[in-house]
Design a protein around this motif. Structure first.
Motif, PDB file in Angstrom:
ATOM      1  N   ALA A 289      54.066   6.063  15.854  1.00 25.42           N
ATOM      2  CA  ALA A 289      55.106   6.903  15.246  1.00 25.42           C
ATOM      3  C   ALA A 289      55.215   8.238  15.966  1.00 25.42           C
ATOM      4  O   ALA A 289      54.209   8.806  16.404  1.00 25.42           O
ATOM      5  CB  ALA A 289      54.794   7.122  13.766  1.00 25.42           C
ATOM      6  N   ASP A 290      56.425   8.744  16.072  1.00 24.03           N
ATOM      7  CA  ASP A 290      56.646  10.101  16.549  1.00 24.03           C
ATOM      8  C   ASP A 290      56.245  11.071  15.443  1.00 24.03           C
ATOM      9  O   ASP A 290      56.392  10.772  14.253  1.00 24.03           O
ATOM     10  CB  ASP A 290      58.120  10.295  16.912  1.00 24.03           C
ATOM     11  N   PHE A 291      55.744  12.241  15.823  1.00 20.15           N
ATOM     12  CA  PHE A 291      55.231  13.177  14.828  1.00 20.15           C
ATOM     13  C   PHE A 291      56.279  13.552  13.784  1.00 20.15           C
ATOM     14  O   PHE A 291      55.967  13.714  12.604  1.00 20.15           O
ATOM     15  CB  PHE A 291      54.701  14.443  15.509  1.00 20.15           C
ATOM     16  N   LEU A 292      57.534  13.680  14.193  1.00 20.79           N
ATOM     17  CA  LEU A 292      58.577  14.114  13.256  1.00 20.79           C
ATOM     18  C   LEU A 292      59.137  12.974  12.412  1.00 20.79           C
ATOM     19  O   LEU A 292      59.956  13.213  11.518  1.00 20.79           O
ATOM     20  CB  LEU A 292      59.720  14.789  14.015  1.00 20.79           C
ATOM     21  N   ASP A 293      58.704  11.747  12.653  1.00 24.09           N
ATOM     22  CA  ASP A 293      59.256  10.611  11.918  1.00 24.09           C
ATOM     23  C   ASP A 293      59.111  10.772  10.406  1.00 24.09           C
ATOM     24  O   ASP A 293      60.048  10.506   9.649  1.00 24.09           O
ATOM     25  CB  ASP A 293      58.578   9.310  12.356  1.00 24.09           C
ATOM     26  N   PHE A 294      57.931  11.202   9.949  1.00 21.83           N
ATOM     27  CA  PHE A 294      57.658  11.265   8.513  1.00 21.83           C
ATOM     28  C   PHE A 294      57.848  12.662   7.930  1.00 21.83           C
ATOM     29  O   PHE A 294      57.784  12.834   6.710  1.00 21.83           O
ATOM     30  CB  PHE A 294      56.237  10.788   8.225  1.00 21.83           C
ATOM     31  N   VAL A 295      58.068  13.652   8.795  1.00 21.60           N
ATOM     32  CA  VAL A 295      58.212  15.031   8.322  1.00 21.60           C
ATOM     33  C   VAL A 295      59.488  15.150   7.504  1.00 21.60           C
ATOM     34  O   VAL A 295      60.535  14.590   7.845  1.00 21.60           O
ATOM     35  CB  VAL A 295      58.233  16.013   9.514  1.00 21.60           C
ATOM     36  N   ASN A 296      59.396  15.913   6.416  1.00 20.35           N
ATOM     37  CA  ASN A 296      60.510  16.010   5.484  1.00 20.35           C
ATOM     38  C   ASN A 296      61.785  16.522   6.161  1.00 20.35           C
ATOM     39  O   ASN A 296      61.747  17.464   6.948  1.00 20.35           O
ATOM     40  CB  ASN A 296      60.148  16.956   4.327  1.00 20.35           C
ATOM     41  N   ALA A 297      62.890  15.871   5.839  1.00 25.20           N
ATOM     42  CA  ALA A 297      64.201  16.308   6.306  1.00 25.20           C
ATOM     43  C   ALA A 297      64.539  17.654   5.654  1.00 25.20           C
ATOM     44  O   ALA A 297      64.069  17.940   4.557  1.00 25.20           O
ATOM     45  CB  ALA A 297      65.254  15.263   5.940  1.00 25.20           C
ATOM     46  N   PRO A 298      65.314  18.507   6.311  1.00 23.48           N
ATOM     47  CA  PRO A 298      66.048  18.264   7.552  1.00 23.48           C
ATOM     48  C   PRO A 298      65.265  18.590   8.825  1.00 23.48           C
ATOM     49  O   PRO A 298      65.763  18.344   9.918  1.00 23.48           O
ATOM     50  CB  PRO A 298      67.241  19.206   7.411  1.00 23.48           C
TER      51      PRO A 298
END
Length: 460
Positions: free
Chosen positions: A179-188
């Motif tokens: 997974a890319d680090f930003l995949d699971f990080v909360n949007a936006p």
């Protein structure tokens, strides 16, 4: 329309509207504590409610919530329970445990107890002790990179919220190494993807009485490139077990007791005064879409109000006297209770405004923290706005705010409802003043007019 008169919203309407924006918008305004619709183990498919075969179809977007759901980690509380952790991992069948801590906790008795417990049961382990207080994305990535080659089958976090949150993300990104680090990080700020699968077992041993991270599925960090605090929120991040041992908080400096306790204070106050769950819209079309932070509800209320009362009673004692072990024990339990409360009801304005404050620190270094870099501890950044916040939100639910003021020892028998916010605000300001060494506004943190803009997060 000629002659139309625009009516200004009432104080109550303004407060409710802002709280609703923070709590219930999709995606929510708080970039740390929400990942809407992705708190369960499922894909991102949206299931639409069937329309009635009538002239006027149901508008699902306008239907209010009618249910709430409680979730929390298993908790074991008691003096000395840390030594049981080796047996816990053996019972889980774990063969390789990644122990996560920081350089300070590495030297404390909590770590000694952990190591002895693991070795007594013959459980193999490796130790990562470079967790950063108030972690940044760079320190999180360093921790993940350390864990991946070891390929642990379980994690053990020993420390404060920074350690536990770092361990949660090490667990996540070793379970999903591609997974890319930003995949699971909360949007936006990130992509806000769901965590599609269970993670490895994680046991959390808190050594501070504040975040309640041992009970929640939230992990917070600074995303430096965006100058923002954000995180990942998902029920699958919850620790398997929280080992809450009062012996482990006896080495906390007074400054850490204070700032950690202020986080407990605001967790309990914000979840107690959150908009009720039954005011949430839209009603989820499937229970898997029901978020963890649902609004105040009858079960979270019990945890939040008890945590508030204990914090008001015991935090000043814990800060004043490092030998007051009863107060320390009560604050550790209050942190866990508040974690269960806000982990299901949610937080609102104090936490929402704390992230730009701590994330854009102009150089403030809080007294009593042994760190080399500027730091606004999370509890300090949350509490500094609390008197102003609850003065504003009082009109949204006067009864709740008066009950909170009563927890501070205020006689509310003759207080009018329209004064609820002001009364609670004054009680909070007095509590912070008596606690000592707490900034009284953004100016005390080093912010000036040049740091402010038109966004409400910097309103005083």
């Amino acid at each position: 329309m000629p002659g139309a008169v625009r009516i200004s919203p009432t104080r109550a309407a303004r407060a409710v509207n802002l709280l609703r924006t923070v709590q219930f918008t999709h995606p929510p305004s708080c970039p740390c504590h929400s990942n809407p619709s992705h708190h369960h183990n499922h894909g991102a498919t949206t299931i639409h409610q069937a329309k009635r075969a009538l002239a006027t179809p149901i508008d699902a977007s306008q239907q209010k919530e009618y249910a709430f759901e409680m979730a929390a980690s298993s908790i074991r509380f008691g003096p000395g329970v840390t030594k049981e952790v080796g047996m816990d991992f053996k019972n889980l069948g774990s063969k390789k445990v990644m122990v996560v801590t920081d350089s300070t906790v590495r030297r404390l008795d909590a770590m000694k107890q952990v190591i002895q417990g693991l070795e007594a049961e013959g459980v193999a382990y490796d130790v990562f002790d470079k967790v950063r207080v108030e972690p940044k994305d760079s320190s999180i990535k360093e921790a993940i990179a350390y864990a991946k080659p070891y390929q642990p089958d379980a994690f053990l976090a020993v420390g404060g919220g920074s350690v536990i949150d770092t361990a949660k993300l090490m667990n996540l990104y070793t379970t999903f190494p591609e997974a890319d680090f930003l995949d699971f990080v909360n949007a936006p700020l990130g992509r806000g993807l769901p965590i599609q699968g269970k993670l490895k077992p994680l046991i959390a041993v808190p050594t501070t009485a504040g975040t309640g991270s041992e009970t929640t599925g939230t992990a917070i960090f600074d995303l430096v490139s965006k100058r923002a605090k954000t995180g990942i929120a998902h029920r699958n991040l919850k620790p398997t077990l929280g080992i809450v041992d009062p012996l482990n908080t006896r080495t906390m400096p007074s400054a850490v007791h204070a700032s950690s306790g202020l986080d407990v204070l605001c967790h309990s106050l914000e979840s107690w005064t959150a908009i009720p769950y039954y005011e949430r819209t839209p009603r989820p079309t499937n229970p898997i879409n029901r978020p963890a932070y649902q609004g105040a509800n009858p079960i979270s209320d019990i945890f939040s109000l008890n945590a508030l009362r204990d914090t008001v009673k015991y935090l000043p004692r814990a800060v004043k006297d490092p030998e007051d072990f009863e107060a320390q024990s009560k604050m550790l339990l209050a942190a866990t209770l508040a974690g269960v409360g806000f982990g299901n009801a949610g937080v609102h304005l104090c936490h929402g405004m704390s992230y730009p404050i701590s994330g854009q620190n102009p150089g403030y270094k809080h007294a009593g923290y042994e760190v080399d870099t500027p730091i606004i501890p999370h509890g300090v950044s949350v509490a500094v706005t609390a008197p102003a916040v609850f003065k504003f939100t009082g009109a949204s639910n006067p009864e709740r705010h008066l009950a909170a003021a009563e927890a501070f020892g205020v006689d509310i028998s003759n207080v009018k409802k329209e004064s609820a916010g002001e009364v609670l605000s004054e009680a909070l300001a007095e509590f912070l003043l008596k606690l000592g060494d707490q900034p009284r506004g953004l100016k005390d943190l080093g912010f000036t007019r040049e740091h402010k803009d038109s966004r409400p997060c910097f309103a005083r």
